[in-house]
Design a protein around this motif. Sequence first.
Motif, mmCIF file in Angstrom:
data_model
loop_
_atom_site.group_PDB
_atom_site.id
_atom_site.type_symbol
_atom_site.label_atom_id
_atom_site.label_comp_id
_atom_site.label_asym_id
_atom_site.label_seq_id
_atom_site.Cartn_x
_atom_site.Cartn_y
_atom_site.Cartn_z
ATOM 1 N N LEU A 33 -22.927 -4.565 30.633
ATOM 2 C CA LEU A 33 -23.808 -5.532 31.284
ATOM 3 C C LEU A 33 -23.485 -5.678 32.770
ATOM 4 C CD1 LEU A 33 -24.018 -8.361 28.584
ATOM 5 C CD2 LEU A 33 -25.896 -6.918 29.379
ATOM 6 N N ASP A 37 -26.125 -4.778 35.629
ATOM 7 C CA ASP A 37 -26.569 -5.762 36.615
ATOM 8 C C ASP A 37 -26.427 -5.216 38.027
ATOM 9 O OD1 ASP A 37 -27.475 -8.368 37.376
ATOM 10 O OD2 ASP A 37 -25.429 -8.853 37.946
ATOM 11 N N MET A 50 -32.591 -5.981 32.551
ATOM 12 C CA MET A 50 -31.395 -6.689 32.088
ATOM 13 C C MET A 50 -31.620 -7.449 30.776
ATOM 14 S SD MET A 50 -28.771 -5.894 33.755
ATOM 15 C CE MET A 50 -27.690 -7.158 33.094
#
Length: 618
Positions: A33, A37, A50
């Motif tokens: 993640l 991002d 996302m």
Amino acid sequence: MSEGSRPGLFSELKRRNVFRVGAAYVVVAWLVLQVGDLAADNLGFPGWFMPMLFVLLGLGFPVAVILSWAFDLTPEGVQRTSVDDVGPRRPGAGPLDWVIALGILVVIGMFVVDRFGVGPADPSPEGTSVAKTGALEDRDAGSIAVLAFENMSPDPENAYFAEGISEEILNILADIDGLHVASRTSAFSFRGSNTPIPEIAQALDVRHVLEGSVRKQGNRVRITAQLIRADTDGHVWSDTFDRELVDIFEVQEEIAQSITDALGEVLGTRQVSVTASTSDLDAYERFLRGRARFHQRREFAEAIADLELAVAQDPAFGEAWIYLAAANSVAPGYYEDGAFDPDQMFPAARRAIERARTLRPEDPMVFAIDAMLRAEEGDQVAALDLVRQAAGMRSQDSTPELWLGLTLYVAGYVAESVGAFERAVEMDPLVGINHGYLAIAYLATGREEAAVSLARRAMELGWGAAMWVYAIELAARGERDQALVVLRGLSDGASQFEPFRVALAAAIANPAVAGAQLQVDSVRPPEELLAVERTGEYLDLLAATAAAGPVSNQTGWLRMAWLPTFRAVREDPRFFRAAGDMGLVELWEARGYPDGCARVSDAAGDRLDCAGSHQGSP
């Protein structure tokens, strides 16, 4: 295996490495993640990337847990777990321990960097990054600066749109109780610079900085914003919004609400609500473009055209009427080849501000613009009352405070004007005109050293008029060589005032030929006349202009009259007559004459006697 010897569920989950697999999955998913991002921000991934990645990783967790229950990683490969196998798992599960350990170390490392700002030492000569961090930690935790958002659109004209969106967000945040928002003008002065966030925060005296970008293509807009805590240079919040242009006000509200929530420990619970200023998106885009041009004090003709179109398409667009009035009232003072006739511009500004008053009666800019127009129309009593009300209203814009200072200064209340100018500088520390007029007021009250320092700072910030005034003051008191040194320092070869600077320097160097050097008209304040001892011509022009009607740019005409060397100017009967035509005598009779001055009458007529003034002859 007997029924009584079968292990419990917890023991079985532990034996089958379900806990270790789950922990390893969570660590790896978190790292994925973070990388996702970062990639989304820098590679322009769509806004759904996302959320989709988060959902996929979430769905993968139960799959990983189920597989870890059913299968075992052994030296012979992946094998189905035997139900009858009650011994410990074989060493094949060891790699999971390494994954978990390394993942935890990476997570801890990223947390330390983000939280404590670990990084290279500050190379500036002012000290180390530790010293700067300490200073920033002293800032109000509920303080923020909103920088001008970067235009990521292919069309460079959309820079006005990007800047306008960030200003709209700034205005929303400025209405939140408990949140100190740096002035738009100072914050936007960092537009296009590579100044580090901690340095920006230091200059603006804030703890947090909001930066972002806008990409507009057709009817779609992508806004990326990130809130940064300046003392750690770490992200507090960030998000990307992909929307139709019709949702632009909703996006502004979402961003402001997210920032408010992120600062909840300081501000408490706050609910942000945004009312759309117009339903006409074309009018809104025109407004953003016209307002940006007005703020930059350039391309006034284009700014007025944009704002006129905005109010034509939506006559109820109150803020567009305000800035249409502002552009019309300010443009005559910028002398773009005489293109702006005060006899046309001021009535247009009056019509616009009256319309704005019906739509936004409590807006401080309505009071401030109305005040400036009343001053030009000769109603100085009402002008001072209105601009004082404007300065007393809540606003992150220093313009009303600056205009209060100008109104007081022009009327001769110089000592009182200093306080207003100082407040304007405090509100907007990176605005040249604020420093410049404070410098002129200091010069008028005899604080020459401080005045020169401020005037130089104003010039660094792009406003050289205070140094121009100082040069004229030096020349008028006989220090011509020093005046020429100052004037040479004002040359940039490109300013619209360059021809006047060259002419003034030549006239000061050789007063005998000043008439041939100086070009004087009734629109531009002929301050140059005072520098070459042509005071009588200056006063004749001032009196004739004041008698003819509204005086364009009163501040420019009168800013010299209150300086120490020009006592003879303000004590001349022609000055008193001009002051009467401008409405200043009515103001003086109502609230008292300028500092140390009194009205006297003699054979030449009424005039001021300023023998007791702080601005007396040196």
